[in-house]
Design an enzyme around this catalytic site. Structure first.
Site, PDB file in Angstrom:
ATOM      1  N   SER A 178      -1.294   6.577  29.508  1.00 11.42           N
ATOM      2  CA  SER A 178      -1.657   5.233  29.057  1.00 11.42           C
ATOM      3  C   SER A 178      -2.769   5.261  28.024  1.00 11.42           C
ATOM      4  O   SER A 178      -3.715   6.046  28.144  1.00 11.42           O
ATOM      5  CB  SER A 178      -2.162   4.400  30.234  1.00 11.42           C
ATOM      6  OG  SER A 178      -1.098   3.970  30.994  1.00 11.42           O
TER       7      SER A 178
ATOM      8  N   GLY B  55      -1.320   8.394  33.328  1.00 11.23           N
ATOM      9  CA  GLY B  55      -2.350   9.178  32.632  1.00 11.23           C
ATOM     10  C   GLY B  55      -2.126   9.242  31.133  1.00 11.23           C
ATOM     11  O   GLY B  55      -3.032   9.585  30.380  1.00 11.23           O
TER      12      GLY B  55
ATOM     13  N   ASP C  65      -1.834  -5.451  25.882  1.00 10.59           N
ATOM     14  CA  ASP C  65      -2.485  -4.305  26.533  1.00 10.59           C
ATOM     15  C   ASP C  65      -3.078  -3.406  25.452  1.00 10.59           C
ATOM     16  O   ASP C  65      -2.530  -2.347  25.114  1.00 10.59           O
ATOM     17  CB  ASP C  65      -1.455  -3.556  27.387  1.00 10.59           C
ATOM     18  CG  ASP C  65      -2.111  -2.529  28.297  1.00 10.59           C
ATOM     19  OD1 ASP C  65      -3.350  -2.533  28.416  1.00 10.59           O
ATOM     20  OD2 ASP C  65      -1.357  -1.717  28.884  1.00 10.59           O
TER      21      ASP C  65
ATOM     22  N   HIS D 250      -5.594  -2.062  29.987  1.00 16.58           N
ATOM     23  CA  HIS D 250      -5.536  -1.897  31.446  1.00 16.58           C
ATOM     24  C   HIS D 250      -6.306  -0.673  31.934  1.00 16.58           C
ATOM     25  O   HIS D 250      -6.617  -0.571  33.119  1.00 16.58           O
ATOM     26  CB  HIS D 250      -4.083  -1.899  31.952  1.00 16.58           C
ATOM     27  CG  HIS D 250      -3.378  -0.583  31.852  1.00 16.58           C
ATOM     28  ND1 HIS D 250      -2.502  -0.256  30.841  1.00 16.58           N
ATOM     29  CD2 HIS D 250      -3.424   0.513  32.646  1.00 16.58           C
ATOM     30  CE1 HIS D 250      -2.045   0.964  31.035  1.00 16.58           C
ATOM     31  NE2 HIS D 250      -2.589   1.456  32.121  1.00 16.58           N
TER      32      HIS D 250
HETATM   33  C1  4AZ Z   1       0.987   4.729  33.912  1.00 19.44           C
HETATM   34  O1  4AZ Z   1       0.936   4.531  35.112  1.00 19.44           O
HETATM   35  C2  4AZ Z   1       2.306   4.773  33.236  1.00 19.44           C
HETATM   36  N1  4AZ Z   1       7.031   5.711  31.912  1.00 19.44           N
HETATM   37  C3  4AZ Z   1       2.375   4.906  31.861  1.00 19.44           C
HETATM   38  C4  4AZ Z   1       3.612   4.951  31.233  1.00 19.44           C
HETATM   39  C5  4AZ Z   1       4.755   4.869  31.978  1.00 19.44           C
HETATM   40  C6  4AZ Z   1       4.703   4.741  33.342  1.00 19.44           C
HETATM   41  C7  4AZ Z   1       3.473   4.694  33.973  1.00 19.44           C
HETATM   42  C8  4AZ Z   1       6.069   4.921  31.257  1.00 19.44           C
HETATM   43  O2  4AZ Z   1      -0.031   4.887  33.257  1.00 19.44           O
END
Ligand code: 4AZ
Length: 251
Positions: free
Chosen positions: A196, A194, A95, A42
């Protein structure tokens, strides 16, 4: 990362920082072999299609997100981006993405105290729920924060069973077998925007294995809303097929 601790890259030296268009921080990643970084699909796909690989740069050895530390960091461009063919932006199934990296001399990552590979766990291994694992990232320190963390952070989270994570109060059957959930029992610490693409690693037999890729969650460190991670052990054959690596020769 909400909660947890500031840390130096040497404590999670497989963590990659991925930037877009010169200096926009985009996502985390994990170095799984000298030429390959594993991240989240993503991060690289929006409504208009895939991000242009030409705009991407990948750093290893970075503790401070906005400072250059020439002695410790290594910078790469992306030679190839592979987004999993089953990635679904509606439910975040599959993902997972691979980036093939190269430096200006055409080489890959060099092992140093601030940059090294993480092991891939053997296919289909599962750890028991309650097992403590660790996440690292440059993401937001609070859900509503304006900025990403200036420095790398890390924290510990505990694995949940998918059955628990699918309970109505949690994610009400939105968790499939390609996902895993982890949280802190007091909901005080979690991955956030961030983080991710970054690593969830668990120690087994004295080594760190990459079991998860930070993927999604409802908010950050919110009660009854664990962090959701891509279940890396379901993708061993996909990783092997795309990169030519196998679980037993990496790390
Ligand atoms: C994000 O938006 C995101 N709490 C990544 C992980 C989590 C929430 C949002 C997990 O990249």
């Amino acid at each position: 990362i909400v909660g947890g601790f500031l840390t130096a890259i040497e404590s999670h030296p497989w963590t990659a920082a991925i930037f877009y268009k010169r200096n926009k921080f985009l996502c985390g990643g994990s170095l799984i072999s000298p030429c390959w970084v594993l991240s989240a699909a993503h991060c690289f796909r929006n409504e208009d299609g895939d991000l242009n690989v030409k705009g991407l740069s990948v750093f290893l050895g970075k503790t401070d997100i906005s400072e250059t530390d020439a002695a410790r960091e290594q910078k790469f461009t992306v030679e190839k981006m592979i987004i999993h063919q089953d990635f679904d932006s509606d439910n975040f199934n599959s993902d997972i993405a691979l980036l093939k990296i190269r430096n200006t001399n055409g080489g890959c990552a060099v092992k140093t105290p601030s940059a090294r590979t993480v092991c891939l766990p053997p296919a289909l291994t599962q750890l028991p729920s309650g097992f403590t694992c660790s996440i690292a990232g440059y993401g937001k320190e609070q859900e509503g924060a304006w900025e990403y963390s200036k420095r790398l952070k890390k924290t510990d989270v505990k694995l949940l069973s998918n059955t628990d994570c699918n309970r109505k109060l949690y994610y009400d059957n939105r968790i499939n077998e390609n996902m895993l959930c982890a949280a802190s029992p007091d909901w005080s610490t979690d991955a956030c925007h961030g983080d991710s693409g970054g690593p969830l690693v668990c120690e087994a037999s004295g080594r760190m294995f990459l079991f998860g890729v930070v993927s999604w969650g409802e908010g950050c460190a919110k009660k009854n809303k664990p962090g959701v991670y891509t279940q890396v052990t379901n993708y061993n054959s996909w990783i092997a097929e795309k990169t030519g690596l196998t679980a037993y020769t990496t790390g």
